[in-house]
Design an enzyme around this catalytic site. Structure first.
Site, PDB file in Angstrom:
ATOM      1  N   ARG B  76      -0.062   7.058  -1.617  1.00 37.84           N
ATOM      2  CA  ARG B  76      -0.114   6.472  -2.950  1.00 37.84           C
ATOM      3  C   ARG B  76       0.180   7.576  -3.951  1.00 37.84           C
ATOM      4  O   ARG B  76      -0.200   8.716  -3.750  1.00 37.84           O
ATOM      5  CB  ARG B  76      -1.484   5.843  -3.195  1.00 37.84           C
ATOM      6  CG  ARG B  76      -1.552   4.457  -2.575  1.00 37.84           C
ATOM      7  CD  ARG B  76      -2.872   3.784  -2.586  1.00 37.84           C
ATOM      8  NE  ARG B  76      -2.726   2.502  -1.878  1.00 37.84           N
ATOM      9  CZ  ARG B  76      -2.792   2.361  -0.543  1.00 37.84           C
ATOM     10  NH1 ARG B  76      -3.022   3.404   0.214  1.00 37.84           N
ATOM     11  NH2 ARG B  76      -2.602   1.180   0.025  1.00 37.84           N
ATOM     12  N   ARG B 176      -7.516  -8.611   2.387  1.00 41.69           N
ATOM     13  CA  ARG B 176      -8.366  -8.545   1.214  1.00 41.69           C
ATOM     14  C   ARG B 176      -8.093  -9.723   0.277  1.00 41.69           C
ATOM     15  O   ARG B 176      -9.003 -10.292  -0.305  1.00 41.69           O
ATOM     16  CB  ARG B 176      -8.113  -7.227   0.466  1.00 41.69           C
ATOM     17  CG  ARG B 176      -9.361  -6.451   0.156  1.00 41.69           C
ATOM     18  CD  ARG B 176      -9.025  -5.104  -0.461  1.00 41.69           C
ATOM     19  NE  ARG B 176      -8.754  -4.084   0.539  1.00 41.69           N
ATOM     20  CZ  ARG B 176      -9.714  -3.383   1.170  1.00 41.69           C
ATOM     21  NH1 ARG B 176     -10.976  -3.592   0.908  1.00 41.69           N
ATOM     22  NH2 ARG B 176      -9.403  -2.469   2.069  1.00 41.69           N
TER      23      ARG B 176
END
Lengths: 328, 328, 328, 328
Positions: B76, B176
């Protein structure tokens, strides 16, 4: 050949393990080969007390050699730990005409068998079935080899994502009292460190090892942790500790849990189970009792149940050293 | 054919997924096929900013089609979320001579690509790579099919031990925001109940379902729980709740975790990756930009990145109904 | 909802395929869900003629979703091809009280179903079960996805030894009339060439391709050959031909054979089977007959059996092109 | 510790086997641990003659422990069988500064090593790597355990289709001189009969066994045949023979072939390779030469190469008996 044994009961007890079905199959077929009757006892000692017996012939165990778990089911029995419970169990066995028992399980199951046999003069033979390989008198317990492969395949998968993200993973594997699984999968999975109950490296050495690993150019790492490791922290606490003391790694945790108990048994476990079932039944027919069948020096062997229970399966120190060398 | 594109950069970004390597390979070989240069960008946007480029030709992607993870690594990048970071990234690309980008990743990666493309007129094409299958504009993301098989194999193993011990397992799987994995593995694993973010059954219905299952003669059960389910309890709390309200089951929990991201990609994912890589590169060469390649009605399709990000991948209601019928 | 259907018979016919058991399970459970009786018919049409029926309720299909093969067995029935045979079969069904049929199988099985249904006004519904994926009206047949994964895993293994020895392997995979398996595993296995029934490259192009591959620096190669390829030589003759015309390679042959039919079904096949079973039963209950259930555009669809039989499943030309590009 | 050994060469030779890479890795890392240089020799003795050496440090063997095949490649070398060839090889080793050799391979490779060592006083150490397990001085060769699991998984698949169709399969497995694979997978795969080089049952006994199996109610059967069985017919001729003499079975043949050599090594093989590599290098450093490292009574042992070559690995007679009992 014992004249007195006409019907053998077989049961699985304690935690299930791959290869138990192959063991049941072997006991049943060896009975058939010797023209002895065989009954399966459902849910271990608990089913014995309830009198839950299933007559089994060679065909009834068809197609189970490659199945995980145990078709006879397994359970823990508090009742069998009492004198009264064992009395009921004995009466049920007599009613059913069972002359001898093959018990597939671990330490606790063998203790029950030994006590029972002493009280009622019932011949018993144990087959070690547990993935933990923590039983004295055999180099391999049923299910251990399969569990090793299961865990290594999972570690290979975790390695994929660990190295893609340059992460450190703590992977918890089974082994409350013994580090056999952790040590072997650590070597086979290329782990940077292995934490086992038999050895307490201490947190300092762990950090040192991780620092050295990082310094040597590794960007990702896997630390295998046995459930029962003695470092004094569980995997989640280990993560927190490393997070606190090393900023170099992004740390993740994976607890493998019960999947380690399941799955189709490996070739090794199927063959071992087949050998052990033959040995257990034929030993009973030879008039022997109170032994555990085991693999020692690659040969089927008998160890008195008492020794099997008291003795300790030791960690392989040579392999521990190999593990250290491999992380060079 | 675009005259202006002479060198394409390819990167993987966000969570890794099986099939990403097959996707990289396809991008590289399609470039080679069209006599375009190709460079791999290490660790996604972060490596772009650092200028970490690797020239890639057809041979350099040999032997990676069956490898999990991503050889280009992924990370990231907070820096890429800033205007300054993107400026540095653009300068690095220009210095390297990169004319266009293929970004393999998920929503976040596509957002970055879209913003970047708008600011610097750099043609970009997205390939959806995530095991969660939560991206609009494709029926399958890279890695999803592999993850389904990985999870189902684990559930099969857990089923072995669950039925040997007559236990109830809560198995937590990834997802999720989307219940695709949970719903599919629930059906394929023969689960008694599936808890997904898209539907809140409530605890009462869960208990009711478990009672009904028990009443129908089932002695073991598996409940698949998506990480992001909306029932308001995590798997460990669910265990406690059921322990409290049902004495019939011995309850256990298994959190599958990161192993779901790894492993050798399935045939489906390797083929999908190969198709998507060709489509992505050839679409760039046709002068297109700001699209995501997807599989729609079994055909390679393009969806504007903006729609791919905003749109919502919906749960399959027909399959939800099939799931209910199968637990009859 | 059809008032007249009270009992549905389900059978598997033709070559077995992974997912058939999951299909049987789904048919049985959907019947249970709708309070319809269900009977399994053993060994396909042959068992129908013999009147071999097994009453099936929801519990009787427990634990089969992950099993390869078919618990109902399968066979080819010459008797059913005769008017007399079908008369006996019909009488048996009437005696048993069967009102409608679900037939899981391929082209031949559907032809039988169609003829039978026309003669005796028996509602029938087909579910495509064959690893070859050669049936019109569905993008995926039951077992196809599993077979693809099985073959790709084997090719990965062959690749290990091929590249260790710098060898060329001809790998024969199933597909007498269709190259779906060969083309997909060729792409997924990184094969240098794919020989399929739908396309005759000719021996010259094969040699040329192998020469180019060698020239490009590859030291090992895999050529995937569908059983029904049109090049006019079987794999052993291909080996001899290449041995004769190219000294650069040491050539080996591997015929994968029947293992491709077995194994635990993939998640995809289990889900597909579950969906198809529901659709088949509910379509019968809606009064429909003579259709095959299929997956079209990711949605459960019905295709008249006649079309399913006559239509041709076409090779994916886009994928054929992808295959060429990947071997750049 | 030998003062004279400063650089060790490692090579793989003969047929490849899973675990060879893990063995290379172990040799390399053990050298690093002892601050010894290590070079990989490409394509066995052939590469030695060509002088194809690759310097290897601990990092260069990263990520190979779970890879099938051998990164150093393997080949048969006719040149090395000549005095001239070995002279060139020796000169190349001297030029490269190699002081000692670790040879991973089988009988043929060890013979070469022994002759070479005698001629040039070059310390050599052998590691047994072959799936056939036909080497004296070790209970397990590298790759054997993996091959067993590979074959058993395939037999499980074949069993699925065999029992769905009530067929008899002849499954040919590797083992030209030894029936270890056939016997073990026969037991583990639940085969009805096993044909091995060490024992010639004769065709009559085979037919008798198949008749008995049929009579006992089995509808499908698997007969495992080692390549080198002594019954005088290959698997296709066996099929024809049974077709002729038994109408009860529909017979099929499956030749497993080279897939048995590939695949990711099992946990056992990875651990064994790691242990053997350490033992081989450290034995050289202790001044030993001309031994093969082996696993005897679960302990790392040394057997003189000469004995390893001349000695015969015997079939396990106890297991042969278990095999008979299991088919009761």
């Amino acid at each position: 050949m014992s004249e007195t044994i006409k019907k053998i009961g077989v049961l699985t007890s304690g935690g299930d393990a791959p290869g138990m079905n192959a063991g049941i199959r072997s006991v049943v077929r060896t009975c058939a080969f010797h023209n002895i009757e065989c009954v399966g006892i459902v849910q271990g000692y608990q089913g014995m007390i309830r009198g839950e017996f299933i007559p089994m012939d060679a065909r009834s165990v068809k197609g189970i050699i490659n199945k995980g778990g145990t078709i006879l089911k397994t359970a823990r029995s508090k009742d069998f730990m009492t004198k009264e419970g064992r009395k009921v169990a004995y009466d049920q066995l007599k009613k059913e005409g069972v002359d001898a028992l093959v018990v597939i399980g671990g330490d606790g199951s063998f203790t029950g068998a030994m006590v029972f046999s002493a009280e009622y003069d019932m011949p018993v033979m144990g087959i070690p079935g547990t993935i933990d390989n923590d039983i004295f008198g055999t180099t391999h317990t049923l299910g251990y080899d399969t569990a090793l492969n299961t865990v290594v395949e999972v570690i290979d998968k975790i390695r994929d994502t660990a190295s893609s993200h340059d992460r450190l993973f703590f992977v918890e594997v089974m082994g409350r009292d013994a580090g056999h699984i952790a040590l072997n999968v650590g070597v086979a999975g290329g782990a940077e460190e292995v934490l086992i109950p038999e050895e307490n490296l201490g947190l300092d050495r762990l950090l040192e090892s991780l620092h050295r690993s990082k310094a040597s150019g590794k960007s990702s790492s896997i630390v295998v942790v046995a459930e029962g490791d003695k470092i004094g922290k569980n995997v989640f606490e280990l993560k927190d500790y490393v997070d606190e003391h090393m900023s170099e790694y992004e740390v993740r945790v994976s607890v493998l849990g019960h999947m380690q108990r399941g799955g189709s048994p490996s070739c090794f476990d199927r063959v071992l189970a087949s050998r052990m079932g033959v040995k257990a039944v034929e030993s009973l027919l030879e008039g022997k009792s109170n032994f555990m069948v085991g693999l020692l020096n690659d040969v089927m062997s008998l160890t008195p149940l008492e020794q099997a229970i008291k003795g300790q399966s030791k960690i392989n120190l040579e392999l521990l050293r190999v593990s250290d060398i491999m992380t060079t």
